[in-house]
Enzyme design. Sequence first.
Site, PDB file in Angstrom:
ATOM      1  N   GLY A 245      -8.886 -19.303  40.839  1.00 21.87           N
ATOM      2  CA  GLY A 245     -10.059 -19.085  40.695  1.00 21.87           C
ATOM      3  C   GLY A 245     -10.712 -20.035  39.775  1.00 21.87           C
ATOM      4  N   ASP A 265      -1.186 -20.437  31.924  1.00 22.49           N
ATOM      5  CA  ASP A 265      -1.206 -19.314  32.534  1.00 22.49           C
ATOM      6  C   ASP A 265       0.007 -18.564  32.411  1.00 22.49           C
ATOM      7  OD1 ASP A 265      -1.987 -17.086  34.710  1.00 22.49           O
ATOM      8  OD2 ASP A 265      -3.522 -18.670  35.310  1.00 22.49           O
ATOM      9  N   LEU A 324     -14.269   6.155  32.344  1.00 21.00           N
ATOM     10  CA  LEU A 324     -13.761   6.261  31.029  1.00 21.00           C
ATOM     11  C   LEU A 324     -12.716   7.462  30.982  1.00 21.00           C
ATOM     12  CD1 LEU A 324     -13.451   5.217  28.241  1.00 21.00           C
ATOM     13  CD2 LEU A 324     -15.645   6.434  27.816  1.00 21.00           C
ATOM     14  N   ASN A 374     -21.359  -1.930  33.355  1.00 18.34           N
ATOM     15  CA  ASN A 374     -21.026  -1.670  34.766  1.00 18.34           C
ATOM     16  C   ASN A 374     -20.397  -0.602  34.874  1.00 18.34           C
ATOM     17  OD1 ASN A 374     -21.138  -2.310  37.478  1.00 18.34           O
ATOM     18  ND2 ASN A 374     -19.519  -3.862  37.296  1.00 18.34           N
ATOM     19  N   TYR A 380     -13.809  -3.517  30.223  1.00 20.21           N
ATOM     20  CA  TYR A 380     -14.026  -4.923  30.428  1.00 20.21           C
ATOM     21  C   TYR A 380     -15.450  -5.188  29.779  1.00 20.21           C
ATOM     22  CZ  TYR A 380     -14.718  -8.865  33.604  1.00 20.21           C
ATOM     23  OH  TYR A 380     -15.192 -10.189  33.865  1.00 20.21           O
ATOM     24  N   LYS A 384     -16.069  -8.127  26.978  1.00 18.58           N
ATOM     25  CA  LYS A 384     -16.908  -9.312  27.468  1.00 18.58           C
ATOM     26  C   LYS A 384     -18.238  -9.354  26.458  1.00 18.58           C
ATOM     27  CE  LYS A 384     -14.535 -11.250  30.632  1.00 18.58           C
ATOM     28  NZ  LYS A 384     -13.725 -12.583  30.601  1.00 18.58           N
TER      29      LYS A 384
HETATM   30  P1  NAD Z   1      -8.624 -14.342  38.484  1.00 24.42           P
HETATM   31  O1  NAD Z   1      -7.771 -13.348  38.490  1.00 24.42           O
HETATM   32  O2  NAD Z   1      -8.511 -15.198  39.795  1.00 24.42           O
HETATM   33  O3  NAD Z   1      -7.942 -15.637  37.325  1.00 24.42           O
HETATM   34  C1  NAD Z   1      -7.483 -15.061  35.938  1.00 24.42           C
HETATM   35  C2  NAD Z   1      -6.334 -15.845  35.539  1.00 24.42           C
HETATM   36  O4  NAD Z   1      -6.143 -15.599  34.266  1.00 24.42           O
HETATM   37  C3  NAD Z   1      -5.263 -15.548  36.504  1.00 24.42           C
HETATM   38  O5  NAD Z   1      -4.630 -16.845  36.745  1.00 24.42           O
HETATM   39  C4  NAD Z   1      -4.354 -14.720  35.576  1.00 24.42           C
HETATM   40  O6  NAD Z   1      -2.952 -14.724  35.683  1.00 24.42           O
HETATM   41  C5  NAD Z   1      -4.737 -15.323  34.252  1.00 24.42           C
HETATM   42  N1  NAD Z   1      -4.372 -14.457  33.084  1.00 24.42           N
HETATM   43  C6  NAD Z   1      -4.638 -12.990  33.032  1.00 24.42           C
HETATM   44  N2  NAD Z   1      -3.865 -12.470  32.071  1.00 24.42           N
HETATM   45  C7  NAD Z   1      -3.249 -13.649  31.260  1.00 24.42           C
HETATM   46  C8  NAD Z   1      -2.562 -13.672  30.131  1.00 24.42           C
HETATM   47  N3  NAD Z   1      -2.204 -12.434  29.568  1.00 24.42           N
HETATM   48  N4  NAD Z   1      -2.100 -14.754  29.604  1.00 24.42           N
HETATM   49  C9  NAD Z   1      -2.280 -15.837  30.468  1.00 24.42           C
HETATM   50  N5  NAD Z   1      -3.174 -15.910  31.429  1.00 24.42           N
HETATM   51  C10 NAD Z   1      -3.628 -14.649  31.935  1.00 24.42           C
HETATM   52  O7  NAD Z   1     -10.185 -14.421  37.843  1.00 24.42           O
HETATM   53  P2  NAD Z   1     -11.382 -15.240  37.945  1.00 24.42           P
HETATM   54  O8  NAD Z   1     -12.038 -14.591  39.018  1.00 24.42           O
HETATM   55  O9  NAD Z   1     -11.029 -16.849  38.285  1.00 24.42           O
HETATM   56  O10 NAD Z   1     -12.048 -15.111  36.368  1.00 24.42           O
HETATM   57  C11 NAD Z   1     -11.884 -15.807  35.426  1.00 24.42           C
HETATM   58  C12 NAD Z   1     -12.836 -15.291  34.242  1.00 24.42           C
HETATM   59  O11 NAD Z   1     -14.168 -15.595  34.691  1.00 24.42           O
HETATM   60  C13 NAD Z   1     -12.092 -14.098  33.946  1.00 24.42           C
HETATM   61  O12 NAD Z   1     -12.324 -14.234  32.371  1.00 24.42           O
HETATM   62  C14 NAD Z   1     -13.175 -13.116  34.302  1.00 24.42           C
HETATM   63  O13 NAD Z   1     -13.273 -11.899  33.559  1.00 24.42           O
HETATM   64  C15 NAD Z   1     -14.632 -14.053  34.469  1.00 24.42           C
HETATM   65  N6  NAD Z   1     -15.371 -13.482  35.338  1.00 24.42           N
HETATM   66  C16 NAD Z   1     -15.423 -13.713  36.916  1.00 24.42           C
HETATM   67  C17 NAD Z   1     -16.406 -13.251  37.728  1.00 24.42           C
HETATM   68  C18 NAD Z   1     -15.988 -13.281  38.962  1.00 24.42           C
HETATM   69  O14 NAD Z   1     -17.029 -13.112  39.948  1.00 24.42           O
HETATM   70  N7  NAD Z   1     -15.145 -13.783  39.684  1.00 24.42           N
HETATM   71  C19 NAD Z   1     -17.306 -12.803  37.062  1.00 24.42           C
HETATM   72  C20 NAD Z   1     -17.525 -12.462  35.813  1.00 24.42           C
HETATM   73  C21 NAD Z   1     -16.708 -12.974  34.895  1.00 24.42           C
END
Ligand code: NAD
Length: 473
Positions: A245, A265, A324, A374, A380, A384
Amino acid sequence: MSDLYLKFVNTPIGKSVVQSLSLPSPVNLERWQRADQPFVEGHVLLGAGPEPKAMKVLADLISNSAATLYYPDHVESLRASADLAQSHKANSLEMDNIGEQRRFKALVFDASGLTDTTQLRCVYDFFHPTIRNIGRCGRIVVIGTDPADCTTAAQAATQKALEGFVRSVGKEIGKKGATAQLIWMAPGAETQLESTVRFFLSPKAAFVSGQVVRISKRDGKGRTATNNIAPLTGKVALVTGASRGIGESVARVLARDGATVVCLDVPAAMAALEGVANSINGKALAADITEPNGPKAIADYLEEHFKGVDLVVHNAGITRDKTLGRMPDHFWDLTIAVNLTAEELINDELMKRKLLRSNGRIVCVSSISGIAGNFGQTNYATSKCGVIGYVEAMAKQLKDGITINAVAPGFIETQMTAAMPITIREAGRRMNSLSQGGLPVDVAETIAYYCNPLSGGVNGNIIRVCGQSLIGK
Ligand code: NAD
């Protein structure tokens, strides 16, 4: 996840179908292609209101790009830009006679000297005759003075007004894939503008629009980078959640820019993590950031292998959605622990042990859910929004050229959003000025801009990477 609608509307038959049904018609956004690509190409028109502060910096920067620089000929107060035009071989442009054929890649306007609301007329005078000539994936950048530094209410009102202008014009030009941003400078911060102007004018900011960035004078010590192809050469970066991601993309972009990246990770993601790390000559570190020993283990690793770290990107994040009243306590606890508390504890450990080096960069990943709230995401959004509070508070405390900033992604095409029900996914994609979802690389490019050694004056900012989503402010 592929956006089939975006592909369809960019075919000849798709174009005619969406036109006849008045459906949204997103354009394919231009993105960064190659290392030696100039940050801006094409025609760039540079104008200003009275007493502009940044014209020399802007003219230097743009005339050293691959763009052709123009300035408007008819506004008397632009004597400064006329002088600059001579020294920068810029072309004078007859504002009353632009013609329909000329296409501008960018319109850049220095409004930093405006002190009185009646002077806002010069914004109209510059953009009214030119806005329809902005090209596909064009750029608008307005430079202002930070209202926090204004000395009169009239000046503060005038400068704040620019925010409303930029946010609205972004909505008008989004259908062309074009974007608009406002940069608020602190007095005397002109020399800190470069990395931000470069970023906003470039295809790297493809999915960023309607944003306001504050630039402070703070700490010029980090202004050593002249290597625009690999500005992070010699830097060590830690990226959490890097196996897939957005985190994977951040690791790749920081490595592209020259950094050695420690990809972190959870142990369960080790195979994918090693794949990413090996492909960018980085290191893979298996750790759960919520484990009590996690921050110490991470600090030990960075100390042992690199004697410290320069760039820390807190990307790892989770969602555990439920309304909630139906949310079990472990959904709440884990979301706060991963998305918020772990970031603080890791930073505390690194700073207590002085492992974050001078001119270091901390970048946190928030979300537009944290800004707008949201349904089903109280946990979440709490985490955030907490990230934003943390960044704003820490920005005032950090010393030694270290900065902290956040990105707040909107709808980004990842496994997380691919798992959404189709109706919510389609709504998420289209409800922004660019009528499409962003890509992980769009978030990664914004993070790389924060990490740039020239971004020393960029501190405490929250940039939304959301195509100017209709939700939130
Ligand atoms: P994703 O789920 O594809 O990747 C998140 C990664 O974090 C995963 O590889 C997971 O294994 C790792 N992770 C989770 N818990 C962990 C822990 N305890 N220790 C170590 N690693 C851990 O998510 P993404 O879509 O790539 O999102 C990345 C960031 O962007 C996140 O913080 C997410 O909240 C934020 N975000 C994403 C979006 C979106 O549209 N995809 C939108 C807003 C914010």
